[in-house]
Design a protein around this motif. Structure first.
Motif, short mmCIF file in Angstrom:
data_model
loop_
_atom_site.label_atom_id
_atom_site.label_comp_id
_atom_site.label_asym_id
_atom_site.label_seq_id
_atom_site.Cartn_x
_atom_site.Cartn_y
_atom_site.Cartn_z
N GLY A 325 -34.65 -87.57 36.76
CA GLY A 325 -35.88 -88.36 36.71
C GLY A 325 -36.88 -87.88 37.75
O GLY A 325 -36.53 -87.21 38.73
N GLU A 463 -41.64 -93.79 36.14
CA GLU A 463 -40.75 -92.75 35.61
C GLU A 463 -41.23 -92.31 34.23
O GLU A 463 -41.56 -93.14 33.39
N SER A 495 -37.42 -96.34 34.61
CA SER A 495 -36.28 -95.45 34.85
C SER A 495 -36.21 -94.41 33.75
O SER A 495 -36.94 -94.48 32.76
N ARG A 501 -28.82 -95.19 27.83
CA ARG A 501 -29.39 -96.45 28.30
C ARG A 501 -29.99 -97.24 27.15
O ARG A 501 -29.97 -98.47 27.15
#
Length: 535
Positions: A325, A463, A495, A501
């Protein structure tokens, strides 16, 4: 003419434009300490002392000064002539500048040649990331755009050793030969771009739809113009282009509108902070630092070690920056660089002495330090480079193009890059007099900048890794509870949006195998039939 479709080859060829900047950094760093340079461009009554500190700062700063103007102009060139053509123009201008620098008969001509070289670097450094961003798939975007920083590090390393080898030549050839050889990568860049495709999004803006379809097919569907996935991509691009035509042409003033000002300031400060880390100061004036640390006439080879570190330590970022990231990478880099800068400041403040008259060649070399403390300064300098290379180095090029919608991307990235060069110019000019006047406190200044950039990134920089560019726009336009007016989703709540995720949040069906393929711009056979064709 044959056109390359492999995105890795496209990136490898186009980032040579970044390598031009690297060539300039190390040629100046290696040459300013050589006897031939000091004698030919000498100022003052004493022979072979070289330019005065403020004049050397002006010579070094001439290149980023030209780059500032080149970056601003590149937005117009890119929008009207195309991303590819703008990069080629930059390559031609670089050759002209290199001829002027190589033939310099005095400081004035040298400065003019470096301004021309800088104009080229400004164009290429702004538009190469835009070009790659508009061609690369989201899952590989960071890696491919970050290759520009790797090209810069290779340019620094290769040119440094060329300059070091030429330093053993007698007479002005010691600096004319390396400055002349700078033209070779620009010639390679110009020729390579002939075989690369134009940005499909720019082609669509110019109503060259057949060419846009062909480029998308070439880069994302192995040349199949009839691919359903290509049809879907074209449909999305058509929607964006039609929206643009319903609005006025974008200007730089639009980037300051309430809707755009937040992302504009983030892109600009990404580039500003990358300069205020002090990294390019290390690159330009590393020979000054190591001379003060007692390395004397053997300063060039130890200096080259940091260039090797720069090349090697950029590789982890290319491999993992999309997984790590952007935010964590920038935050960790700021903390580490701050640590090494403050240690250097403390060591120099405690153990350095005022040099004896005539001990060093320039008044910028204003401290003398020996023994274990000198080794600590050298070690922290290497660790600083090792901290910058996988963090702020590549991410400062990756991040800005991801922040903006298509219609403003060319000019927005040009504006952000111009900020990079404006501060590069200021710092290149500031550092020799700073070493001469405030000495070790220079490290304190840059350490405080690192503290400031950590705070700024934590609270403001969202992000963007692994998010489609349209999804990034949603972060800034978010109006859900908890979002901030004109700022969108709070940066610390964003994120890396990996597939794992998304599965955890229940947004994806774990049995839906086509999702992973789409993230790589490759439609799976099971879902191709579900993607509607146009026409």
């Amino acid at each position: 003419m044959y056109t390359v479709g492999n995105v890795y080859v496209i990136a490898a060829a186009s980032v040579i434009g970044g390598g031009l900047f690297g060539f300039d950094i190390s040629s100046m760093s290696a040459i300013i300490s050589t006897h031939a340079y000091k004698c030919y461009f000498n100022q003052g009554d004493e022979p072979c002392k070289g330019p005065q500190a403020n004049v050397q700062g002006g010579i070094t700063a001439a290149m980023p000064g030209g780059s500032w103007l080149g970056a601003l102009v590149s937005g117009y060139l890119s929008d009207h002539l195309g991303r590819k053509r703008a990069i080629q123009i930059g390559a031609v201008i670089w050759c002209i500048g290199s001829i002027l620098v190589c033939a310099s008969n005095g400081i004035a001509m040298l400065i003019v040649g470096r301004i021309v070289n800088g104009f080229s670097v400004g164009i290429c450094s702004a538009q190469v990331p835009v070009y790659i961003t508009e061609i690369a798939p989201p899952s590989k975007r960071g890696r491919l755009v970050g290759a520009q920083q790797w090209a810069i590090t290779w340019g620094i390393l290769v040119m440094f050793y060329i300059s070091y080898g030429c330093s053993f030549i007698d007479g002005t050839a010691a600096f004319r030969v390396p400055w002349g050889l700078q033209m070779i990568p620009a010639i390679i860049l110009f020729c390579a771009m002939l075989f690369l495709p134009e940005s499909p999004r720019w082609l669509a803006k110019k109503d060259r739809w057949e060419e846009a379809v062909h480029v998308l097919a070439l880069t994302h569907a192995k040349g199949d113009d009839n691919s359903p996935f290509v049809a879907k991509e074209i449909a999305e691009i058509r929607e964006v282009v039609e929206f643009e035509r319903a609005n006025a042409d974008v200007t730089y003033f639009e980037l300051l509108s309430p809707k755009m000002i937040n992302r504009t300031h983030i892109g600009v400060f990404t580039q500003i902070w990358s300069q205020l880390t002090g990294m390019n100061v290390m690159m330009y004036y590393i020979t000054y630092i190591f001379t003060m640390a007692g390395l004397g006439s053997s300063v060039l080879l130890p200096s080259s070690i940091q260039y090797i570190i720069n090349v090697v330590m950029t590789v982890p970022a290319l491999l993992f920056v999309d997984r790590w990231g952007r935010r964590p990478t920038l935050l960790i880099g700021a903390v580490l660089m701050m640590l090494w800068l403050f240690i250097n400041a403390g060591v120099l403040a405690t153990y350095s002495k005022v040099p004896k008259p005539g001990q060093f060649d320039t008044n910028a070399e204003s401290m003398a330090i020996t023994g274990a403390p000198a080794k600590a300064v050298i070690a922290c300098t290497y660790l600083f480079v090792a901290s910058y290379a996988p963090t702020w180095g590549p991410v400062s090029w990756i991040y800005p193009p991801e922040l903006y919608p298509l219609r403003v991307r060319g000019k927005a990235v040009a504006l952000a890059t111009s900020a990079n060069w404006a501060f590069n110019f200021a710092l290149a000019y500031f550092v020799p007099p700073a070493f001469a006047n405030i000495r070790w406190e220079v490290y304190i200044v840059f350490g405080v900048f690192c503290v400031s950039m950590f705070i700024h990134v934590f609270f403001v920089f969202p992000e963007t890794s692994q998010k489609p560019l349209e999804e990034v726009e949603g972060i800034f336009d978010d109006t859900t509870p908890g979002s901030i007016r004109f700022l969108g989703t709070p940066a610390w709540k964003t994120s890396v949006d990996t597939r794992a995720r998304r599965l955890e949040r229940g947004e994806l069906d774990p049995e839906d195998k086509h999702v992973a393929a789409v993230e790589h711009h490759e439609p799976s056979p099971e879902r191709v039939a579900e993607i509607p064709k146009e026409g």
